[in-house]
Design a protein around this motif. Structure first.
Motif, PDB file in Angstrom:
ATOM      1  N   TYR A 773       0.825  -1.203   0.000  1.00  0.00           N
ATOM      2  CA  TYR A 773       0.000   0.000   0.000  1.00  0.00           C
ATOM      3  C   TYR A 773       0.860   1.255   0.000  1.00  0.00           C
ATOM      4  O   TYR A 773       1.936   1.292   0.593  1.00  0.00           O
ATOM      5  N   PHE A 774       0.342   2.293  -0.674  1.00  0.00           N
ATOM      6  CA  PHE A 774       0.895   3.643  -0.590  1.00  0.00           C
ATOM      7  C   PHE A 774      -0.147   4.533   0.086  1.00  0.00           C
ATOM      8  O   PHE A 774      -1.342   4.427  -0.182  1.00  0.00           O
ATOM      9  N   GLY A 775       0.322   5.412   0.969  1.00  0.00           N
ATOM     10  CA  GLY A 775      -0.551   6.413   1.567  1.00  0.00           C
ATOM     11  C   GLY A 775      -1.382   5.952   2.733  1.00  0.00           C
ATOM     12  O   GLY A 775      -2.119   6.746   3.319  1.00  0.00           O
ATOM     13  N   GLY A 776      -1.275   4.705   3.114  1.00  0.00           N
ATOM     14  CA  GLY A 776      -2.068   4.200   4.231  1.00  0.00           C
ATOM     15  C   GLY A 776      -2.260   2.709   4.113  1.00  0.00           C
ATOM     16  O   GLY A 776      -1.649   2.039   3.269  1.00  0.00           O
ATOM     17  N   SER A 777      -3.123   2.175   4.946  1.00  0.00           N
ATOM     18  CA  SER A 777      -3.385   0.737   4.940  1.00  0.00           C
ATOM     19  C   SER A 777      -4.666   0.473   5.704  1.00  0.00           C
ATOM     20  O   SER A 777      -4.982   1.195   6.654  1.00  0.00           O
ATOM     21  N   PRO A 778      -5.412  -0.561   5.323  1.00  0.00           N
ATOM     22  CA  PRO A 778      -6.623  -0.888   6.092  1.00  0.00           C
ATOM     23  C   PRO A 778      -6.318  -1.602   7.401  1.00  0.00           C
ATOM     24  O   PRO A 778      -7.203  -1.763   8.231  1.00  0.00           O
ATOM     25  N   SER A 779      -5.056  -2.029   7.619  1.00  0.00           N
ATOM     26  CA  SER A 779      -4.750  -2.830   8.804  1.00  0.00           C
ATOM     27  C   SER A 779      -3.660  -2.255   9.689  1.00  0.00           C
ATOM     28  O   SER A 779      -3.533  -2.661  10.837  1.00  0.00           O
ATOM     29  N   SER A 780      -2.860  -1.315   9.204  1.00  0.00           N
ATOM     30  CA  SER A 780      -1.753  -0.800  10.011  1.00  0.00           C
ATOM     31  C   SER A 780      -2.272   0.098  11.125  1.00  0.00           C
ATOM     32  O   SER A 780      -3.309   0.755  11.003  1.00  0.00           O
ATOM     33  N   SER A 781      -1.523   0.133  12.223  1.00  0.00           N
ATOM     34  CA  SER A 781      -1.876   0.995  13.348  1.00  0.00           C
ATOM     35  C   SER A 781      -1.413   2.430  13.137  1.00  0.00           C
ATOM     36  O   SER A 781      -1.765   3.320  13.911  1.00  0.00           O
ATOM     37  N   ILE A 782      -0.610   2.670  12.100  1.00  0.00           N
ATOM     38  CA  ILE A 782      -0.095   4.014  11.828  1.00  0.00           C
ATOM     39  C   ILE A 782      -1.156   4.822  11.070  1.00  0.00           C
ATOM     40  O   ILE A 782      -1.836   4.301  10.184  1.00  0.00           O
ATOM     41  N   ARG A 783      -1.256   6.082  11.412  1.00  0.00           N
ATOM     42  CA  ARG A 783      -2.246   6.957  10.788  1.00  0.00           C
ATOM     43  C   ARG A 783      -1.987   7.090   9.289  1.00  0.00           C
ATOM     44  O   ARG A 783      -0.842   7.165   8.852  1.00  0.00           O
ATOM     45  N   ASN A 784      -3.061   7.119   8.500  1.00  0.00           N
ATOM     46  CA  ASN A 784      -2.920   7.270   7.059  1.00  0.00           C
ATOM     47  C   ASN A 784      -2.343   8.641   6.716  1.00  0.00           C
ATOM     48  O   ASN A 784      -2.478   9.598   7.466  1.00  0.00           O
ATOM     49  N   PHE A 785      -1.735   8.704   5.531  1.00  0.00           N
ATOM     50  CA  PHE A 785      -0.980   9.885   5.101  1.00  0.00           C
ATOM     51  C   PHE A 785      -1.921  10.957   4.570  1.00  0.00           C
ATOM     52  O   PHE A 785      -2.947  10.659   3.955  1.00  0.00           O
ATOM     53  N   THR A 786      -1.553  12.214   4.795  1.00  0.00           N
ATOM     54  CA  THR A 786      -2.251  13.355   4.206  1.00  0.00           C
ATOM     55  C   THR A 786      -1.236  14.173   3.422  1.00  0.00           C
ATOM     56  O   THR A 786      -0.294  14.705   3.998  1.00  0.00           O
ATOM     57  N   GLY A 787      -1.404  14.242   2.131  1.00  0.00           N
ATOM     58  CA  GLY A 787      -0.455  14.973   1.305  1.00  0.00           C
ATOM     59  C   GLY A 787      -0.310  14.324  -0.053  1.00  0.00           C
ATOM     60  O   GLY A 787      -1.202  13.609  -0.530  1.00  0.00           O
TER      61      GLY A 787
END
Length: 1224
Positions: A773-787
């Motif tokens: 994935y680029f820019g985020g993920s449906p399963s990661s605990s890290i916040r999705n990217f804005t930009g």
């Protein structure tokens, strides 16, 4: 004894049997013989005697104790059985007790294991906290260094500003009339030059069309071709002389104050120059080089993009008769002195006749594609050569001032690197594209020993590159095609048909447009869907067809044939891919048009109607256009500007993606990031946290993310972190992450290099392809990217390294694949103390105009103070999508921004401009006056019309527009004052002027009462005398101009702000307060009531908890609630606070908590200011864990059952939008 008993029993049985037998026989014998009877009787007596004797013996034996012993033995046996049963019961009891003991031991073991695990956790946490302490210490040092650098920058800027002020002060005064006269003369000269530019462009365009017709025919006149070349050369020479001179004059004009309507003329001239350059860029004709000539091309507009990726295509034909050597220089892009990075192309030891070269560089990876066509067929041979640069540097180090781009050769003063220091080229070169932008040899910067008359361009073989020269037209968003007098090829009839075949990945763009006065017809792309709107003078207004049908979605990079059929002058039929989609009925009207625009239109047409003002040009390919089934060659139409023939496949690839914090892109292509991997990408953001790239295989995770502004590479819990921590600065940064058997490496911008050793590990087993994935993920605990993420590449197992085409990704969730918007930080809404910040106007209500020294006038925010970090990111971004440099006013009657440092000359001469968007019929937009308000200037709305007024002594100038501009669309407004003359210019088209004569006597304004309050709407790009307004001192109820849907409520923006309730609301010793919130931050002040230094009540959220803190003069006491789903999960939450003296209860949704504090015998219920959403920092106690203002929506605030209206608040300070919230 048992045997004896058994024998006796058997004996008795025998006797009984014998007795019965004897009786029978006796009866029988009695009948036969008496003697026998006698003998039997005797025998019976004997038997009786024996029986008696036996009985006697038995009695004798019983007397001797045998029977008693038998009974005793029997009793002993019974007792033994009883004892055995009791022993069995005892054994079962013992077994049960042993089982319980075993369970107890097992429980003790489990508890011991839990305590051991808890101990291990505490130990791990302590180690982690120690590590975090080290990171925090490092962050503090970095921040201190950053502050020092910032202070130095500010000191340097202050010094420069002082120098500028001194220079300005030193300027000679009194030459205003001469300067204005000179400016007017320059403007007139500029207009004359623009006419000359058009005269130079038109012959050139006509000759280019003639070249195209000649070269596409099998036989053509060489003499005519030579004449065309000579004419084109003359046109190019004229253009190369006129354009630089014209631009120089424009720069002179722009440095002066715009007077009369010069600014409007300059805009028009720039449009004409842009059209001329567009024509020059699209000239698809080669230039012939003689071995001494050279051409310096115009540099690419986006230097930042060139640093990451550079792609160049060109056509080359070598002249063997005049080229004795086999080595040729073709082009050079790099530093003028050949000292830095460069990119070039040369031919060595080759014998090419007609070739197509595409040179491509991505990071440190390069490729050359070579296509050799057949001269007698459409067959082509293709070759690919690739390479990788040494070292870790990936960026193309280009300096905008010293970068040159030479083709065919270089002048003597340019030094080439040794690898390109070859003989100049002899032959023909035609440019194709650079980074997918069409370029031409005729859009040059300057030429060197180039004679287009003596060295005529090479004709291209008719069959060569036929695949790329199909009858298709490339639209770049700036050009358009115009077909005049469309009925020359077909007539409007009972059935009128338009057909266009289009291929695009754009979200928005014009396809077909016809305009005639108030009548118009528009077919456009809107968010990827076809949208139809038209008005032929219908009594009910425009007809609109807008739908989300799947058949109407056509921005999928495939060709779609769109047909519009107008049937019997009353019905529109829409076909997509020859399939009926929708029909619309309307009043019977004939089509009132003669011209049609394709792919766009000039600004004068788009600004002629509100419905068209926001339209964008098409970015894509048009394969053909038909009217009444008749084809049109769009390149041959005289009105066509800025399109080119041929549509390269690269133009339909999506190399950029824009993310808004809740989306991602996913692909299931094969990668192996845990073993051998290299990936790179451009990113740009203002958010400190966000997931850039993510892949997992089971519990093994590989990610690249931003954490508090630093870039972090994480592979199986091994982290590599960048040294710098300010990569969320809104600038473009390029990162490269690599994994080898020896190390993990992370490089940002070729400067910040960090690495860690890679311990050997067993290769992972082959499993089914996992999604990355680029820019985020449906399963990661890290916040999705804005930009923005652009030009990403990763080492795949199924292909070479090349830029990722996001258009081909299987998963696209809330990611835009169009150009990334340039994000700039909004101007700070800083607020300072003012002696007259909220001065009441005559007739204002008391609640609105309250202004006492006890009520602070705004938030004072230190721009160097680092913001609080969020331990838990919120579901909603704290920066909703907003229009750049635009602010929203309204919600309260005195919503405004105040500015200081107005120049002294403002009262006599000024030039003010801004853009405006509103639905208000009344409202004040701009107002300036002296302290006594005797002299003033104002711009306001009255009945939807713009009114500009100022006073000149006892007289006034008042200019009012004829049309209404409260249509919700953006309008450009310029209002100027030159002594007693005022001008109002709207959208560059409507110029209104008024003047007056009068002496300087007192005159009182009469702005109508309905317009003295703030208008509701947005304004942007406010400039005074050509300079951005920068001296803002205070802000009241102004937020960024948010885009998208809104909902009722009040929004507290991240810039900071608060609301002060009026005197009718009291939060004293006993009250009940209810409100609903939807936060965008995990920490912030919701409410603060300040009575004295040691008496206050605060309600705030801190790291997801809702807390109420009270100090009643004796001590602090508090209660808190942690909602199960979190307070900033994107949902609305209802909060209730109930206080009864020293008892405070807090309800959040369905969860309740309370606290009982100490009683204060001296407590007095007095009225004090109530701050909502924040408070001045000086009033917030040090004990509060957060002092930052609240960011998010708030609604339905009630105190003791009475609804609170923020529009009637005593004060709305800072960035607070009353009445409207950005929707989730």
């Amino acid at each position: 004894m048992d045997d004896m008993v058994q024998n006796v029993t058997e004996f008795h049985a025998a006797i009984d049997g014998a007795g019965k037998l004897l009786t029978d026989r006796t009866q029988n014998l009695s009948l036969a013989d008496r003697e026998l009877v006698q003998r039997a009787t005797d025998h019976a007596r004997e038997l009786q005697r024996l029986a008696d004797k036996l009985e006697l013996n038995l009695k004798h034996n019983g007397a001797n104790g045998y029977v008693q012993k038998a009974i005793d033995a029997s009793n002993v046996y019974d007792n033994i059985i009883k004892y055995i049963d009791e022993a069995n019961v005892t054994a079962l009891t013992t077994l049960d007790l042993s089982g319980r003991a075993e369970d107890a031991i097992s429980g003790i073991n489990t508890q011991r294991g839990f305590l051991k695990a808890q101990s291990d956790t505490f130990f791990t946490d302590s180690v982690s906290l120690h590590s975090e302490q080290i990171v925090v210490d490092s962050t503090v040092l970095d921040t201190a260094k950053y502050l020092e650098e910032t202070k130095e920058t500010m000191a340097d800027a202050k010094k420069r500003l002082t120098n500028v002020v001194n220079d300005v002060s030193a300027l000679e005064k009194g030459r205003t009339t001469q300067r204005l006269q000179f400016t007017q003369e320059v403007a007139e000269s500029t207009l004359n030059r623009s006419a000359e530019v058009l005269q130079g462009v038109n012959p050139m365009k006509e000759r280019v069309e003639e070249w195209s017709n000649n070269m596409n025919s099998d036989e053509y006149s060489a003499a005519a071709y030579d004449r065309a070349v000579i004419s084109a050369g003359e046109a190019v020479n004229n253009l190369s002389e006129l354009v630089p001179e014209l631009l120089d004059k424009l720069r002179v004009v722009e440095e002066k104050k715009p007077v009369n309507n010069v600014s409007t003329n300059i805009v028009r001239i720039r449009e004409l120059i842009a059209q001329a350059r567009s024509v020059a860029k699209k000239v698809q004709v080669s230039m012939k080089f003689n071995g001494q000539s050279a051409v310096e091309m115009q540099p690419h507009a986006n230097f930042e993009e060139l640093k990451t990726v550079t792609s160049l295509s060109l056509y080359v034909r070598v002249d063997h008769n005049k080229q004795p050597t086999q080595d040729h220089f073709i082009f050079y892009l790099g530093d003028r002195n050949g000292m830095k990075d460069y990119m070039g192309l040369a031919i060595k030891n080759d014998n090419l006749v007609y070739v197509y070269n595409l040179v491509e560089r991505l990071g440190k990876h390069g490729k050359v594609f070579l296509t050799v066509p057949s001269l007698s067929s459409t067959a082509e041979q293709k070759f690919i050569q690739k390479g990788v640069a040494h070292g870790t540097d990936s960026l193309f180090d280009l300096d905008h001032k010293n970068t040159v781009f030479y083709v065919g050769g270089v002048p003597p003063d340019v030094k080439l690197p040794a690898a390109l220091n070859l003989p100049a080229f002899v032959g023909c070169i035609e440019m194709g594209a650079m980074n997918n932008d069409v370029i031409s040899m005729y859009n040059f910067k300057q030429t060197h020993k180039m004679d287009v008359v003596a060295d005529s361009p090479c004709p291209r073989y008719k069959l060569a590159f036929s695949q790329s020269r199909v009858a298709s037209y490339m639209f770049d968003g700036a050009g358009y095609a115009l077909v005049n007098n469309i009925e020359r090829r077909g007539k409007f009839g009972i059935v009128t048909r338009f057909d266009i075949e289009v291929r695009t990945v754009a979200n928005n763009g014009v396809l077909l447009l016809m305009v005639n006065g108030d009548n118009f017809f528009l077919l456009e792309l809107r968010n990827g869907f076809l949208c139809l709107m038209y008005d032929f003078g219908f009594s009910s207004g425009p007809v609109v067809m807008e739908s989300k049908l799947a058949k109407l979605l056509i921005n999928d990079a495939r060709y779609h044939e769109v047909s519009i059929i107008y049937h019997h002058s009353k019905k529109i039929i829409l076909l997509v891919d020859r399939s009926h989609v929708k029909s619309l009925e309307n009043e019977k009207k004939t089509l009132p048009f003669s011209d049609i625009y394709i792919g766009g239109a000039p600004s004068s047409i788009l600004l002629s109607r509100p419905e068209l003002s926001s339209l964008l040009g098409l970015k894509g390919c048009v394969k053909g256009f038909q009217f009444q089934k008749k084809d049109f060659n769009l390149l041959e139409e005289p009105g066509t500007i800025g399109i080119s023939s041929g549509c390269p496949e690269e133009s339909f690839m999506s190399r950029k993606a824009n993310f808004i914090g809740d989306g991602f892109l996913g692909s299931s292509a094969k990668i192996s990031p845990f073993e051998t991997f290299e990936g790179g990408l451009n990113f740009r953001t203002r958010e400190p946290n966000g997931l850039l790239f993510y892949h997992n295989e089971g519990s093994d995770e590989f990610s690249i993310s931003l954490e508090n502004g630093a870039v972090v590479l994480n592979s199986r819990s091994t982290k590599v972190k960048s040294h710098k921590k300010h990569y969320n600065d809104g600038r473009t940064h390029f990162l490269v992450a690599s994994v080898t058997n020896q190390k993990y490496q992370l490089v940002i911008d070729d400067k910040d290099r960090q690495e860690k050793s890679h311990a050997a590990s067993s290769p992972s087993s082959t499993v089914a392809p996992k999604t990355f994935y680029f820019g985020g993920s449906p399963s990661s605990s890290i916040r999705n990217f804005t930009g923005c993420i652009s030009y990403a590449y990763i080492s795949r197992q199924d292909r070479d390294i090349e830029p990722e085409d996001f258009q081909r990704y299987s998963e696209n969730v809330q990611a835009s694949l169009q150009d990334c918007p340039v994000e700039r930080p909004p101007a700070a809404l800083h607020v300072k103390q003012s002696r007259n910040s909220s001065k009441s106007k005559q007739g204002h209500s008391r609640k609105v105009s309250r202004d006492k020294s006890s009520v602070p006038q705004g938030l004072k925010i230190d721009p160097l103070e680092p913001p609080e970090t969020e331990a838990t990111p919120c579901y909603l971004s704290q920066k909703p999508l907003a229009t750049h440099h635009a602010y929203h006013y309204g919600g309260t009657s005195n919503s405004r921004q105040e500015y200081t440092d107005i120049p002294e000359s403002f009262s006599e001469r000024s030039h003010f401009s801004l853009s405006l968007k509103t639905n208000s019929s009344f409202g004040l937009i701009f107002y300036v006056s002296d302290e006594a308000e005797d002299n003033y200037m104002a711009l306001f709305l009255a009945h939807g019309k713009l009114v500009y007024t100022f006073n000149m002594g006892s007289h006034k100038v008042k200019i009012k527009s004829q049309e209404k501009y409260n249509d919700g669309l953006w309008h450009n407004v310029i209002f100027t004052r030159d002594g007693n003359v005022g001008r109002l210019i709207i959208d560059g088209l409507k110029v209104l002027e008024d003047r007056t004569d009068g002496a300087n006597t007192t005159w009182h304004k009469n702005i109508q009462r309905s317009s003295v309050y703030s208008f509701t709407g947005c304004a942007r790009n406010a400039q005074l005398n050509g300079q951005w307004l920068s001296s803002m001192s205070q802000t009241f109820g102004v937020t960024p101009c948010f885009e998208g849907l809104s909902e009722p409520g009040s929004y507290f923006s991240e810039e900071g702000g608060y609301v002060v309730l009026d005197d009718s609301f009291n939060l004293g010793l006993k009250f009940e307060l209810v409100l609903e919130v939807r936060p965008r931050v995990a920490s912030g002040v919701l409410l603060h009531v300040y009575t004295a230094e040691e008496e206050y009540l605060s309600m705030f959220i801190h790291q997801g908890e809702v807390v109420v803190l009270v100090n009643n003069g004796i001590r602090e006491f508090s209660t808190r609630v942690s909602p199960r789903q979190g307070i900033c999960d994107g949902s609305w939450h209802r909060i209730t606070v109930i206080r009864d003296s020293n008892v405070v209860q807090l309800n959040v949704d369905s969860e309740v908590n309370h606290v009982v504090g100490p009683l204060s015998p001296q407590a007095v219920d007095i009225r004090t200011p109530v701050f909502i959403g924040g408070a001045p920092e000086s009033l917030i106690p040090q004990s509060l864990p957060t002092s930052r203002p609240y960011t998010g929506c708030m609604r339905n605030l009630a105190v003791n059952g009475i609804q609170v209206s923020f529009s009637k608040a005593a004060l709305v300070s800072g960035a607070v939008s009353v009445g409207s919230c950005p929707a989730a």
